[in-house]
Design a protein around this motif. Structure first.
Motif, PDB file in Angstrom:
ATOM      1  N   GLU A  52      36.550  44.056  48.239  1.00  0.00           N
ATOM      2  CA  GLU A  52      37.650  43.239  47.720  1.00  0.00           C
ATOM      3  C   GLU A  52      37.192  42.145  46.770  1.00  0.00           C
ATOM      4  O   GLU A  52      38.010  41.298  46.386  1.00  0.00           O
ATOM      5  N   LYS A  53      35.945  42.155  46.370  1.00  0.00           N
ATOM      6  CA  LYS A  53      35.464  41.175  45.407  1.00  0.00           C
ATOM      7  C   LYS A  53      35.057  41.886  44.108  1.00  0.00           C
ATOM      8  O   LYS A  53      34.445  42.958  44.152  1.00  0.00           O
ATOM      9  N   LEU A  54      35.361  41.267  42.990  1.00  0.00           N
ATOM     10  CA  LEU A  54      34.990  41.826  41.709  1.00  0.00           C
ATOM     11  C   LEU A  54      33.478  41.788  41.563  1.00  0.00           C
ATOM     12  O   LEU A  54      32.866  40.731  41.612  1.00  0.00           O
ATOM     13  N   SER A  55      32.866  42.960  41.392  1.00  0.00           N
ATOM     14  CA  SER A  55      31.408  42.999  41.278  1.00  0.00           C
ATOM     15  C   SER A  55      30.942  43.377  39.878  1.00  0.00           C
ATOM     16  O   SER A  55      29.833  43.033  39.476  1.00  0.00           O
ATOM     17  N   ILE A  56      31.764  44.094  39.141  1.00  0.00           N
ATOM     18  CA  ILE A  56      31.403  44.468  37.775  1.00  0.00           C
ATOM     19  C   ILE A  56      32.623  44.320  36.879  1.00  0.00           C
ATOM     20  O   ILE A  56      33.696  44.803  37.204  1.00  0.00           O
ATOM     21  N   ASN A  57      32.443  43.638  35.763  1.00  0.00           N
ATOM     22  CA  ASN A  57      33.428  43.569  34.690  1.00  0.00           C
ATOM     23  C   ASN A  57      32.668  43.982  33.437  1.00  0.00           C
ATOM     24  O   ASN A  57      31.779  43.265  32.995  1.00  0.00           O
ATOM     25  N   GLU A  58      33.032  45.142  32.897  1.00  0.00           N
ATOM     26  CA  GLU A  58      32.300  45.668  31.746  1.00  0.00           C
ATOM     27  C   GLU A  58      32.793  45.038  30.445  1.00  0.00           C
ATOM     28  O   GLU A  58      33.155  45.727  29.490  1.00  0.00           O
ATOM     29  N   SER A  59      32.811  43.716  30.413  1.00  0.00           N
ATOM     30  CA  SER A  59      33.219  42.979  29.204  1.00  0.00           C
ATOM     31  C   SER A  59      34.586  43.432  28.702  1.00  0.00           C
ATOM     32  O   SER A  59      34.786  43.652  27.500  1.00  0.00           O
ATOM     33  N   VAL A  60      35.505  43.564  29.632  1.00  0.00           N
ATOM     34  CA  VAL A  60      36.854  44.002  29.296  1.00  0.00           C
ATOM     35  C   VAL A  60      37.661  42.800  28.785  1.00  0.00           C
ATOM     36  O   VAL A  60      37.563  41.705  29.348  1.00  0.00           O
ATOM     37  N   PRO A  61      38.465  42.990  27.731  1.00  0.00           N
ATOM     38  CA  PRO A  61      39.288  41.872  27.216  1.00  0.00           C
ATOM     39  C   PRO A  61      40.192  41.293  28.290  1.00  0.00           C
ATOM     40  O   PRO A  61      40.653  42.003  29.194  1.00  0.00           O
ATOM     41  N   SER A  62      40.470  40.006  28.173  1.00  0.00           N
ATOM     42  CA  SER A  62      41.232  39.307  29.222  1.00  0.00           C
ATOM     43  C   SER A  62      42.683  39.753  29.304  1.00  0.00           C
ATOM     44  O   SER A  62      43.377  39.381  30.259  1.00  0.00           O
ATOM     45  N   ARG A  63      43.149  40.537  28.355  1.00  0.00           N
ATOM     46  CA  ARG A  63      44.514  41.051  28.452  1.00  0.00           C
ATOM     47  C   ARG A  63      44.624  42.085  29.581  1.00  0.00           C
ATOM     48  O   ARG A  63      45.718  42.485  29.965  1.00  0.00           O
ATOM     49  N   PHE A  64      43.490  42.523  30.118  1.00  0.00           N
ATOM     50  CA  PHE A  64      43.447  43.352  31.326  1.00  0.00           C
ATOM     51  C   PHE A  64      42.963  42.465  32.477  1.00  0.00           C
ATOM     52  O   PHE A  64      41.870  41.900  32.404  1.00  0.00           O
ATOM     53  N   SER A  65      43.761  42.381  33.535  1.00  0.00           N
ATOM     54  CA  SER A  65      43.413  41.504  34.644  1.00  0.00           C
ATOM     55  C   SER A  65      43.474  42.296  35.950  1.00  0.00           C
ATOM     56  O   SER A  65      44.556  42.677  36.396  1.00  0.00           O
ATOM     57  N   PRO A  66      42.339  42.540  36.588  1.00  0.00           N
ATOM     58  CA  PRO A  66      42.355  43.306  37.834  1.00  0.00           C
ATOM     59  C   PRO A  66      42.626  42.412  39.032  1.00  0.00           C
ATOM     60  O   PRO A  66      42.406  41.197  38.995  1.00  0.00           O
ATOM     61  N   GLU A  67      43.116  43.061  40.086  1.00  0.00           N
ATOM     62  CA  GLU A  67      43.375  42.339  41.323  1.00  0.00           C
ATOM     63  C   GLU A  67      43.198  43.295  42.484  1.00  0.00           C
ATOM     64  O   GLU A  67      43.628  44.449  42.402  1.00  0.00           O
ATOM     65  N   CYS A  68      42.585  42.822  43.559  1.00  0.00           N
ATOM     66  CA  CYS A  68      42.412  43.654  44.750  1.00  0.00           C
ATOM     67  C   CYS A  68      42.995  42.903  45.940  1.00  0.00           C
ATOM     68  O   CYS A  68      42.279  42.141  46.616  1.00  0.00           O
ATOM     69  N   PRO A  69      44.294  43.085  46.223  1.00  0.00           N
ATOM     70  CA  PRO A  69      44.950  42.316  47.283  1.00  0.00           C
ATOM     71  C   PRO A  69      44.399  42.607  48.680  1.00  0.00           C
ATOM     72  O   PRO A  69      44.375  41.715  49.536  1.00  0.00           O
ATOM     73  N   ASN A  70      43.977  43.843  48.919  1.00  0.00           N
ATOM     74  CA  ASN A  70      43.348  44.202  50.188  1.00  0.00           C
ATOM     75  C   ASN A  70      42.489  45.436  49.980  1.00  0.00           C
ATOM     76  O   ASN A  70      42.409  45.966  48.869  1.00  0.00           O
ATOM     77  N   SER A  71      41.870  45.901  51.022  1.00  0.00           N
ATOM     78  CA  SER A  71      40.874  46.971  50.872  1.00  0.00           C
ATOM     79  C   SER A  71      41.476  48.304  50.446  1.00  0.00           C
ATOM     80  O   SER A  71      40.741  49.210  50.057  1.00  0.00           O
ATOM     81  N   SER A  72      42.802  48.441  50.520  1.00  0.00           N
ATOM     82  CA  SER A  72      43.437  49.716  50.170  1.00  0.00           C
ATOM     83  C   SER A  72      44.098  49.703  48.805  1.00  0.00           C
ATOM     84  O   SER A  72      44.465  50.752  48.294  1.00  0.00           O
TER      85      SER A  72
END
Lengths: 113, 112
Positions: A52-72
């Protein structure tokens, strides 16, 4: 259940819209991924979440925003996209980050007008 | 940057024939995986071969790995129309963050 689901299947949005892509898995996997795939090209890694923690961001533009609310669940929030962002967005999961096989969802076909 | 390169880029054969696809990579790997993708769909994992393995079989699939040449091959025997798809090799590199790096893929067409 060995399936990764993604919604929506198709999405058309304007450059000023805000939308979200959703991904869900119930295999107990602790790593989840977002990939972008253009036509006739291989998938390109965008983000990796581990426990549930961001471990890799491949230099993606900030207009894409990931979120992991829970493990599923894994979301990808989209804002102010460009036409060149039109692509197939694939979600995947794996048991952990130690190079195991990844299970892919069917993808969301995104068109930015 | 893409780690793997595959050849051929496209392959068209008759049903029943064998199909061979090759993958080359640049850096040391932990393992190498092959995936299949039907047109516009998600990828399906086919087989994983570890760096200390030389050959692996799964049904009609045979994968070889030559770490000295940094190359792998996927053989599909007795091909079927349903095998029509794109096939990607993907490597898990040893150094840095653990992630899959995909090759450019081979588009396989099986003609009935």
């Amino acid at each position: 259940d060995t399936e990764v689901t993604q919604t929506p299947k198709h999405l058309v949005m304007g450059m000023t819209n805000k939308k979200s892509l959703k991904c869900e898995q119930h295999m107990g996997h602790r790593a989840m991924y977002w990939y972008k795939q253009k036509a006739k090209k291989p998938p390109e890694l965008m983000f990796v979440y581990s426990y549930e923690k961001l471990s890799i961001n491949e230099s993606v533009p900030s207009r894409f925003s990931p979120e992991c609310p829970n493990s599923s669940l894994l979301n990808l929030h989209l804002h102010a996209l460009q036409p060149e962002d039109s692509a197939l967005y694939l979600c995947a999961s794996s048991q952990d980050l130690v190079g195991n096989e990844q299970f892919f969802g069917p993808g969301t076909r995104l068109t930015v007008l | 940057s893409q780690q793997g390169e595959e050849d051929p880029q496209a392959l068209s054969i008759q049903e029943g024939e064998n199909a061979t696809m090759n993958c080359s990579y640049k850096t040391s790997i932990n393992n190498l995986q092959w995936y299949r993708q039907n047109s516009g769909r998600g990828l399906v994992h086919l087989i994983l071969i570890r760096s200390n393995e030389r050959e692996k079989h799964s049904g009609r699939l045979r994968v070889t790995l030559d770490t000295s040449k940094k190359s792998s091959s996927l053989l599909i025997t007795a091909s079927r129309a349903a095998d029509t798809a794109s096939y990607f090799c993907a490597t898990v590199i040893i150094q840095g963050a653990q992630k899959l790096v995909f090759g450019q893929g081979t588009r396989l067409t099986i003609n009935p």
